[in-house]
Design a protein around this motif. Structure first.
Motif, short mmCIF file in Angstrom:
data_model
loop_
_atom_site.label_atom_id
_atom_site.label_comp_id
_atom_site.label_asym_id
_atom_site.label_seq_id
_atom_site.Cartn_x
_atom_site.Cartn_y
_atom_site.Cartn_z
N VAL A 209 3.78 34.14 -16.32
CA VAL A 209 2.51 34.43 -16.98
C VAL A 209 2.51 35.90 -17.38
CG1 VAL A 209 0.00 34.48 -16.73
CG2 VAL A 209 1.32 32.71 -15.59
N ARG B 47 10.23 28.51 -13.07
CA ARG B 47 9.66 27.41 -13.85
C ARG B 47 8.87 27.93 -15.03
NH1 ARG B 47 5.98 23.92 -15.02
NH2 ARG B 47 6.79 21.83 -15.33
N GLY C 282 1.36 26.20 -7.37
CA GLY C 282 0.40 27.30 -7.42
C GLY C 282 0.10 27.94 -6.08
N GLY D 54 -1.75 37.08 -20.07
CA GLY D 54 -2.71 35.99 -20.19
C GLY D 54 -2.16 34.69 -20.72
N TYR D 55 -0.87 34.63 -20.98
CA TYR D 55 -0.28 33.39 -21.46
C TYR D 55 0.84 32.92 -20.52
CZ TYR D 55 -2.70 34.46 -25.79
OH TYR D 55 -3.65 34.75 -26.72
N GLN D 56 0.94 31.61 -20.40
CA GLN D 56 1.99 31.05 -19.55
C GLN D 56 3.14 30.54 -20.42
OE1 GLN D 56 0.84 28.83 -16.10
NE2 GLN D 56 2.48 27.34 -16.38
N TYR D 57 4.32 31.06 -20.14
CA TYR D 57 5.52 30.65 -20.87
C TYR D 57 6.36 29.78 -19.93
CZ TYR D 57 4.11 34.53 -23.87
OH TYR D 57 3.40 35.38 -24.67
N GLU E 279 2.65 38.43 -9.17
CA GLU E 279 2.70 37.57 -7.99
C GLU E 279 3.72 36.44 -8.20
OE1 GLU E 279 -1.46 36.87 -8.08
OE2 GLU E 279 -1.86 38.32 -6.51
N TYR F 26 4.46 32.38 -7.29
CA TYR F 26 3.86 31.12 -6.83
C TYR F 26 4.93 30.04 -6.74
CZ TYR F 26 -0.47 33.36 -8.34
OH TYR F 26 -1.51 34.23 -8.51
N PRO G 158 2.77 20.27 -12.18
CA PRO G 158 2.96 21.66 -11.75
C PRO G 158 1.85 22.57 -12.29
CG PRO G 158 5.04 20.74 -12.42
CD PRO G 158 3.98 19.72 -12.79
N VAL G 159 1.60 23.63 -11.56
CA VAL G 159 0.43 24.46 -11.85
C VAL G 159 0.50 25.12 -13.24
CG1 VAL G 159 1.43 26.55 -10.84
CG2 VAL G 159 -1.04 26.24 -10.83
N ARG H 56 -4.22 50.59 -22.59
CA ARG H 56 -3.83 49.30 -21.98
C ARG H 56 -2.51 49.47 -21.25
NH1 ARG H 56 -6.54 44.73 -23.67
NH2 ARG H 56 -8.08 45.15 -25.27
N ALA I 255 -2.25 29.85 -16.77
CA ALA I 255 -2.80 30.45 -17.99
C ALA I 255 -2.46 29.53 -19.15
CB ALA I 255 -2.19 31.84 -18.20
N PRO I 256 -3.18 29.66 -20.25
CA PRO I 256 -2.86 28.79 -21.40
C PRO I 256 -1.52 29.18 -22.03
CG PRO I 256 -4.52 30.40 -21.99
CD PRO I 256 -4.29 30.56 -20.52
N PRO I 257 -0.92 28.25 -22.75
CA PRO I 257 0.32 28.61 -23.45
C PRO I 257 0.03 29.62 -24.55
CG PRO I 257 -0.41 26.42 -24.08
CD PRO I 257 -1.32 26.86 -22.99
N PRO I 258 1.06 30.30 -25.04
CA PRO I 258 0.81 31.34 -26.04
C PRO I 258 0.10 30.79 -27.28
CG PRO I 258 3.15 31.09 -25.57
CD PRO I 258 2.46 30.13 -24.73
N ARG J 43 5.72 25.79 -7.29
CA ARG J 43 5.44 24.97 -8.46
C ARG J 43 4.01 24.43 -8.48
NH1 ARG J 43 9.56 21.83 -9.43
NH2 ARG J 43 8.48 20.26 -10.64
N GLN K 15 0.69 45.07 -17.54
CA GLN K 15 0.54 44.45 -16.22
C GLN K 15 1.85 43.79 -15.78
OE1 GLN K 15 -2.61 44.08 -14.39
NE2 GLN K 15 -3.26 45.70 -15.76
#
Lengths: 176, 594
Positions: free
Chosen positions: B464, B461, B65, B467-470, B59, B61, A131-132, B229, A135-138, B63, B232
């Motif tokens: 973001v 799933r 992207g 800048g980080y993906q959880y 946005e 997406y 899965p896509v 800032r 962004a990087p993990p925290p 799974r 977002q």
């Protein structure tokens, strides 16, 4: 003594020298002021130009565009560029939508695979599609560094003050 | 000669001196004049401008992207009164260019714009006259503006102003757009301008919207400052597979069409993670035209029946009853039951679906022939306390907590409720007198496909943020039955399908499942003759990768789940195994053993 008198007499007898000295001093002061003014003007003008450029990058001045003047829309500010990026991303998504891709694949002669028509083989070290990750993990929190450095904001006087302050701190033995 | 020169110098000096004096005096006068405050106020007015910064909405997406919900540029069109030359042309052009907009395609719009364009710029100079104008419409206005300029270049008129679009201005902003149109509309949902909505758009509205911020921008270029800032919008990555969703929607539409059904639902769930891979429902809305909601969903029609509509599930519910009884050791697969066709409980008599007597049966036979009498007997043997304890452990009557807006909890009457009777124990056992949502049922039954554990069903799933993906980790909600029970029941149901030569069977893959045919109750009882036909199944049985639930509402071709829903299950699985790269059982087992 006579020699001193002679010298004094010789200078006092030449008043044009005194005038030249005064005029020279005046012109020197004038040129100095002019040079400083010119440098100041140049620096101020450049700072103002860059300041304006920064402001234009932040938001469009006035906020609106004229229908009768701006023939082509050109995003200039950060906000407009963000909007433009989002719009381009959407355009790409429209072009690669499931329906469009299926239609293009069909036009190119592809057909959906049937379970019986698939040959499975072992591929060593094959990593199946994951899965896509957008962004990087925290990770560690980044420093909140200002975008506009002080070099673009401080005046000559501010800079001199800052340098003097730093020099005095060094002399005191503390870290700048 | 020298005196003459001196006089001239003096005169020149005097002139410069007077000019300097006049300037100085004027400056001083202005500082203390009555108009000084007005000038200062005017200066303050132009000193800075307020800018409302709205970050793009997050946005959505799938799974892999693929963008499911994005943003496109649209424009607010306004009139800058200080620039207007010909109000009539401005009003005419705008009303003509915006004919495609329902809200501006009105006879009064021209006069409204004309009235605004004719105003004097006294208190304010800018008036917004249209919003959500497309790029093409703005391009049309630009083209007309250019044509007017070329046509009337160098001309003047004393009687009336020449046609011109001077004064018409525009500014860009973003609008939500859905590149897949109707695809997964029931999952994605929308949020209207009043802030009301459905689906994940509504559920995660606050996260995705970001925070608009009003910022004062100083006009003095020497005072350029960092923009604060602005928070977002958060991007969402769903568990949905776009291609599987599209395939399942297509199969559902065909099934409804072929069987003359009123509507339907198909859910594909990963039992090991609780991820919803696809969820097709009808009707579906083109999200780019969400304002047609009222036409697509007549009053009372749920936006996403998979989570918002409860119904009596019928025989698919027997899976839960049997799971509870096996786990509770009330029965074993070999327990014998003699079916004489009737069973009395709480003063009512329960019959089988064909009102027949099926004679001696083991538990597999009870499930294979879907015997109401047998299941009612099992529930009565279990006793009401254990039966309802298990049903609650399966989550019946409770929200699943799925991350979509508008979920309902269904209804499970339990002993102690005013409207619960002993007879309910018998009818509940085969899925009557209990209301569940499709997601609730598929989530409960997924325990049988996942070693007895129910995973939290979800569509989110990952997200973001800054800048980080959880990534959202899979969560075990409950384990209502043991892994051993789950395996026994799975094998029992797979064997049932095989012995029955069910239409649900898929060549090369061992699947387990159960049909359901639920009569639709009316205020007078089960008298309508209409049914809800369903099928729930999973596979491959030895390593389940999917649970598929099919529900067709009021099919007219046949009332039976085994006839209308089971073949739909097979169609879905035949596509799933390709799209999910699941090899046939023999190949998979051979590959695994290598």
């Amino acid at each position: 003594m006579d020699r001193v008198q002679l010298l004094a007499q010789a200078y006092s007898q030449a008043p044009w020298r005194r005038q030249i000295q005064i005029i020279g001093a005046f012109l020197l002061a004038l040129v100095t002021v002019w040079v400083i003014a010119a440098i100041y003007l140049d620096v101020t003008a450049r700072a103002a130009t860059i300041g304006r450029e920064i402001q234009d990058m932040q938001v469009r001045s006035g906020g609106v565009l004229r229908i009768d003047v701006q023939k082509d829309y050109e995003p200039t500010s950060i906000e407009e560029l963000e909007q433009y990026n989002a719009s381009l991303q959407l355009r790409l998504a429209n072009l690669t939508s499931d329906a469009n891709m299926a239609e293009r694949a069909y036009d190119m002669g592809f057909r959906p695979a049937e379970p019986g028509g698939i040959v499975y083989i072992v591929v060593p070290d094959y990593v199946p599609q994951q899965p896509v990750t957008l962004a990087p993990p925290p990770g560690p929190i980044a420093n909140n560094t200002p975008i506009i450095t002080s070099a673009y904001k401080e005046s000559l006087v501010d800079w001199i003050k800052d340098q003097l302050f730093q020099a005095s701190e060094i002399l005191k033995g503390s870290q700048p | 000669m020298k005196i003459e020169h001196d006089r001239r110098y003096l005169l020149l000096a005097a002139i410069f001196g007077v000019v300097a004096l006049v300037i100085g005096v004027q400056l001083l006068r202005l500082q203390f004049s009555p108009e000084a405050d007005a000038f200062r106020a005017q200066a303050k007015l132009y000193e800075k401008e307020l800018h409302v910064y709205s970050p793009p909405r997050g946005e959505i997406y799938d799974r892999w992207g693929n963008l499911l919900a994005g943003n496109k540029i649209v424009y607010e069109v306004g009139i800058e009164l200080t620039l207007v030359e010909n109000p009539e042309t401005v009003a005419f052009a705008l009303s003509k260019a915006l004919l495609g907009h329902e809200e501006y395609d009105q006879s009064t719009y021209y006069s409204e714009v004309f009235a605004i364009a004719s105003l004097e710029p006294v208190t304010r100079t800018y008036w917004a006259v249209a919003d959500y104008v497309t790029e093409e419409e703005v391009a049309t206005l630009k083209r007309w503006a250019e044509e007017y300029q070329v046509l009337y270049a160098g001309q003047t008129s004393k009687d009336a102003p020449l046609p011109s679009l001077r004064g018409l201005v525009y500014r860009s902003h973003l609008m939500r757009s859905y590149p897949e149109n109707e695809l997964a509309a029931n999952i994605i949902g929308f949020v209207n301008r009043k802030g009301e909505g459905y689906g994940v758009e509504m559920k995660f509205d606050e996260m995705m919207a970001g925070a608009s911020e009003a910022i004062w921008i100083l006009r003095d270029p020497n005072k350029a400052e960092n923009m604060p800032r602005v928070e977002q919008g958060v991007d969402l990555i769903l568990t949905i597979d776009r291609q599987i969703q599209d395939t399942v929607e297509e199969i559902l539409d065909q099934a409804i069409d072929v069987n003359g059904a009123e509507g339907g639902v198909i859910i594909v769930l990963d039992p090991k993670t609780g991820e919803i891979i696809a969820m097709a429902t009808t009707p579906r809305l083109d999200l780019n035209e969400y304002w047609k909601f009222g036409q697509v969903y007549p009053s009372g029609t749920p936006f996403n029946p998979a989570v918002s509509e409860d119904y009596e599930p019928g025989s698919v519910f027997k899976v839960l009853t049997m799971a509870a009884a096996l786990d509770n050791e009330t029965v074993t697969p070999n327990t014998e039951f003699y079916d004489n066709g009737v069973f009395e409980i709480g003063g009512i008599t329960i019959h089988n679906w064909n009102y027949g007597a099926w004679g001696p049966q083991n538990m597999q036979g009870c499930m294979q022939h879907s015997l109401n009498v047998c299941l009612a007997w099992i529930a009565s043997e279990m006793g009401q306390n254990d039966f309802y304890r298990y049903m609650q452990a399966f989550g019946i009557g409770h929200l699943t907590g799925v991350d979509m807006a508008g979920e309902v909890s269904g209804r499970l009457k339990i002993p102690g409720d005013d409207d619960w009777f002993e007879s309910d124990l018998g009818t509940n056992a085969f899925g009557q007198g209990v209301a569940v949502t499709p997601l609730q049922l598929v989530s409960a039954i997924s325990a049988v496909a996942n070693d007895g554990k129910i995973m939290a069903p979800h569509v989110l799933r990952a997200f973001v943020d800054r800048g980080y993906q959880y990534t959202v980790p899979p969560q075990v909600v409950r384990a209502p039955i043991s892994a051993e029970t789950a395996k026994i029941l799975s094998d029992m149901l797979a064997a049932s399908l095989e012995e029955e030569a069910s239409d649900a069977l898929v060549e090369g893959y061992r699947v387990a499942g159960k049909t359901g045919t639920a009569e639709i109750p009316t205020p007078l009882g089960y008298t309508s003759g209409e049914t809800n036909a369903s099928f729930v199944g999973w596979g491959p049985v030895d390593d389940p990768r999917f649970v598929v639930y099919v529900w067709l509402k009021k099919p007219s071709s046949s009332p039976w789940g085994s006839v209308v829903a089971a073949p739909v299950f097979r169609q879905v699985v035949e596509r799933l195994v390709v799209l999910m790269n699941i090899p046939p059982d023999d190949i998979r087992q051979a590959l695994t053993s290598q």
